[in-house]
Write a protein that holds these residues in place. Structure first.
Motif, PDB file in Angstrom:
ATOM      1  N   TYR A  92       0.847  -1.210   0.000  1.00 45.91           N
ATOM      2  CA  TYR A  92       0.000   0.000   0.000  1.00 45.91           C
ATOM      3  C   TYR A  92       0.876   1.251   0.000  1.00 45.91           C
ATOM      4  O   TYR A  92       0.662   2.194  -0.763  1.00 45.91           O
ATOM      5  CB  TYR A  92      -0.942  -0.019   1.212  1.00 45.91           C
ATOM      6  N   SER A  93       1.887   1.236   0.878  1.00 49.21           N
ATOM      7  CA  SER A  93       2.779   2.379   0.984  1.00 49.21           C
ATOM      8  C   SER A  93       3.481   2.637  -0.352  1.00 49.21           C
ATOM      9  O   SER A  93       3.560   3.784  -0.812  1.00 49.21           O
ATOM     10  CB  SER A  93       3.815   2.054   2.060  1.00 49.21           C
ATOM     11  N   SER A  94       3.982   1.562  -0.974  1.00 47.56           N
ATOM     12  CA  SER A  94       4.665   1.697  -2.275  1.00 47.56           C
ATOM     13  C   SER A  94       3.704   2.251  -3.318  1.00 47.56           C
ATOM     14  O   SER A  94       4.053   3.170  -4.069  1.00 47.56           O
ATOM     15  CB  SER A  94       5.171   0.341  -2.763  1.00 47.56           C
ATOM     16  N   ALA A  95       2.494   1.686  -3.373  1.00 45.24           N
ATOM     17  CA  ALA A  95       1.537   2.106  -4.404  1.00 45.24           C
ATOM     18  C   ALA A  95       1.112   3.560  -4.190  1.00 45.24           C
ATOM     19  O   ALA A  95       0.749   4.252  -5.144  1.00 45.24           O
ATOM     20  CB  ALA A  95       0.327   1.176  -4.395  1.00 45.24           C
ATOM     21  N   MET A  96       1.163   4.034  -2.937  1.00 45.27           N
ATOM     22  CA  MET A  96       0.827   5.440  -2.666  1.00 45.27           C
ATOM     23  C   MET A  96       2.004   6.369  -2.999  1.00 45.27           C
ATOM     24  O   MET A  96       1.900   7.591  -2.870  1.00 45.27           O
ATOM     25  CB  MET A  96       0.468   5.619  -1.186  1.00 45.27           C
ATOM     26  N   GLY A  97       3.149   5.760  -3.354  1.00 43.98           N
ATOM     27  CA  GLY A  97       4.317   6.565  -3.703  1.00 43.98           C
ATOM     28  C   GLY A  97       5.158   6.967  -2.503  1.00 43.98           C
ATOM     29  O   GLY A  97       5.931   7.918  -2.579  1.00 43.98           O
ATOM     30  N   PHE A  98       4.986   6.239  -1.356  1.00 40.69           N
ATOM     31  CA  PHE A  98       5.810   6.512  -0.164  1.00 40.69           C
ATOM     32  C   PHE A  98       6.731   5.319   0.090  1.00 40.69           C
ATOM     33  O   PHE A  98       6.287   4.336   0.699  1.00 40.69           O
ATOM     34  CB  PHE A  98       4.933   6.736   1.077  1.00 40.69           C
ATOM     35  N   PRO A  99       7.993   5.392  -0.351  1.00 40.19           N
ATOM     36  CA  PRO A  99       8.897   4.257  -0.107  1.00 40.19           C
ATOM     37  C   PRO A  99       9.092   4.057   1.404  1.00 40.19           C
ATOM     38  O   PRO A  99       9.017   5.023   2.174  1.00 40.19           O
ATOM     39  CB  PRO A  99      10.207   4.676  -0.769  1.00 40.19           C
ATOM     40  N   VAL A 100       9.313   2.794   1.798  1.00 39.73           N
ATOM     41  CA  VAL A 100       9.515   2.503   3.220  1.00 39.73           C
ATOM     42  C   VAL A 100      11.015   2.502   3.511  1.00 39.73           C
ATOM     43  O   VAL A 100      11.784   1.820   2.838  1.00 39.73           O
ATOM     44  CB  VAL A 100       8.909   1.117   3.580  1.00 39.73           C
ATOM     45  N   VAL A 101      11.425   3.300   4.508  1.00 35.83           N
ATOM     46  CA  VAL A 101      12.834   3.316   4.926  1.00 35.83           C
ATOM     47  C   VAL A 101      12.861   2.824   6.372  1.00 35.83           C
ATOM     48  O   VAL A 101      12.495   3.564   7.287  1.00 35.83           O
ATOM     49  CB  VAL A 101      13.444   4.735   4.812  1.00 35.83           C
ATOM     50  N   TRP A 102      13.274   1.567   6.541  1.00 37.16           N
ATOM     51  CA  TRP A 102      13.187   0.931   7.865  1.00 37.16           C
ATOM     52  C   TRP A 102      14.095   1.643   8.873  1.00 37.16           C
ATOM     53  O   TRP A 102      15.277   1.833   8.611  1.00 37.16           O
ATOM     54  CB  TRP A 102      13.554  -0.556   7.754  1.00 37.16           C
ATOM     55  N   MET A 103      13.528   2.069   9.978  1.00 31.99           N
ATOM     56  CA  MET A 103      14.231   2.816  11.040  1.00 31.99           C
ATOM     57  C   MET A 103      14.886   4.089  10.501  1.00 31.99           C
ATOM     58  O   MET A 103      15.849   4.591  11.090  1.00 31.99           O
ATOM     59  CB  MET A 103      15.320   1.952  11.712  1.00 31.99           C
ATOM     60  N   GLY A 104      14.413   4.574   9.359  1.00 29.48           N
ATOM     61  CA  GLY A 104      15.004   5.769   8.765  1.00 29.48           C
ATOM     62  C   GLY A 104      16.388   5.513   8.187  1.00 29.48           C
ATOM     63  O   GLY A 104      17.089   6.456   7.811  1.00 29.48           O
ATOM     64  N   MET A 105      16.799   4.217   8.109  1.00 27.09           N
ATOM     65  CA  MET A 105      18.171   3.924   7.682  1.00 27.09           C
ATOM     66  C   MET A 105      18.244   2.980   6.481  1.00 27.09           C
ATOM     67  O   MET A 105      19.121   3.107   5.657  1.00 27.09           O
ATOM     68  CB  MET A 105      18.938   3.274   8.849  1.00 27.09           C
ATOM     69  N   LEU A 106      17.322   2.017   6.440  1.00 27.04           N
ATOM     70  CA  LEU A 106      17.426   0.979   5.404  1.00 27.04           C
ATOM     71  C   LEU A 106      16.277   1.120   4.398  1.00 27.04           C
ATOM     72  O   LEU A 106      15.140   0.744   4.703  1.00 27.04           O
ATOM     73  CB  LEU A 106      17.372  -0.405   6.085  1.00 27.04           C
ATOM     74  N   PRO A 107      16.578   1.668   3.204  1.00 27.35           N
ATOM     75  CA  PRO A 107      15.505   1.817   2.219  1.00 27.35           C
ATOM     76  C   PRO A 107      15.087   0.447   1.682  1.00 27.35           C
ATOM     77  O   PRO A 107      15.935  -0.348   1.295  1.00 27.35           O
ATOM     78  CB  PRO A 107      16.147   2.658   1.101  1.00 27.35           C
ATOM     79  N   LEU A 108      13.787   0.182   1.685  1.00 26.63           N
ATOM     80  CA  LEU A 108      13.289  -1.105   1.181  1.00 26.63           C
ATOM     81  C   LEU A 108      12.762  -0.903  -0.242  1.00 26.63           C
ATOM     82  O   LEU A 108      12.244   0.170  -0.562  1.00 26.63           O
ATOM     83  CB  LEU A 108      12.171  -1.635   2.088  1.00 26.63           C
TER      84      LEU A 108
END
Ligand code: HEM
Ligand code: HEM
Length: 186
Positions: free
Chosen positions: A111-127
């Motif tokens: 959902y996050s990806s499809a909304m155009g918001f990439p997930v960056v785990w703990m602000g450090m690891l871009p998924l």
């Protein structure tokens, strides 16, 4: 050697850590969904996503552990007190829980990806984004599936805990000691 009658330390540690994280992510998801757009909402949303991705990673670990370490067999008095429908309910609940441990976080991430918001785990690891941006699809399909999956997961946890309490209060078998650090139990 007689079969173990309790879960291993690893299984116990993962069970309670994941129970806390899942309850926390669920509560946070419900709370955040009702907030107006603000920096506070954004921050909580990130915590929700980080907790969710952590749940996904720890669930992989739990599944790998579970596949290599069979759970201790249910005690004979408990099995005798369970008619076939209850045994099927127990197996079905466990299978569905394991499925949702993966499906719910993956749907949130999608959902996050499809909304155009990439997930960056703990602000450090871009998924990686594994779904192309598509807001309409995100809102009409992925969010309802994420929400529905999370509600189903919560309902199954209620059934799970009701089962443990039923064995405790009606069958007089305390399964909790099998899932609690300490000496050999039931
Ligand atoms: C087991 C893990 C998770 C649980 C139990 C969970 C639970 C929830 C719940 C209950 C909601 C509120 C739904 C509603 O009523 O509208 C929600 C919303 C949401 N979740 Fe999750 N979630 C999990 C993992 C994730 C992950 C891994 C991500 C992304 C990486 C994520 C992203 C979102 C987003 C973006 C929303 C929408 C908030 C909004 O804009 O309204 N979730 N989640
Ligand atoms: C989000 C909350 C929870 C989830 C997702 C959850 C999930 C699970 C899962 C998947 C298992 C199977 C063992 C494994 O594969 O690790 C299990 C076992 C167990 N859980 Fe939970 N659990 C939750 C909360 C609780 C609570 C609150 C209790 C306390 C009443 C509890 C008591 C137990 C017990 C006693 C077992 C072992 C049953 C047996 O003897 O075979 N769980 N749980």
């Amino acid at each position: 050697m007689p079969p173990r009658n309790r879960y291993s330390r690893t299984a116990i540690g993962l069970h309670w850590l994941l129970a806390l994280l899942i309850a926390g992510a669920f509560g946070m998801g419900l709370y955040v969904a009702g907030l107006p757009i603000s920096p506070w909402r954004l921050r909580l949303m990130n915590w929700h996503k980080w907790a969710g991705v952590t749940i996904l990673a720890l669930s992989l670990l739990r599944l790998a552990w579970r596949l290599r370490h069979a759970p201790p067999p249910l005690p004979e008095p408990v099995l005798r007190a369970m008619p076939p429908w209850q045994q099927r309910l127990h197996q079905g609940t466990m299978a569905a829980l394991y499925l949702l441990f993966f499906a719910v976080p993956l749907l949130g991430w999608a959902y996050s990806s499809a909304m155009g918001f990439p997930v960056v785990w703990m602000g450090m690891l871009p998924l990686p984004d594994f779904v192309a941006p598509d807001e309409a699809f995100a809102k009409s399909v992925l969010l309802p599936l994420h929400r529905g999956g999370a509600y189903l997961l919560a309902a199954l946890v209620v059934v799970h805990v009701a089962g443990v309490l039923k064995h405790r209060w009606i069958d007089h078998a305390n399964l909790l000691v099998r899932m609690w650090p300490g000496k050999e139990g039931v």
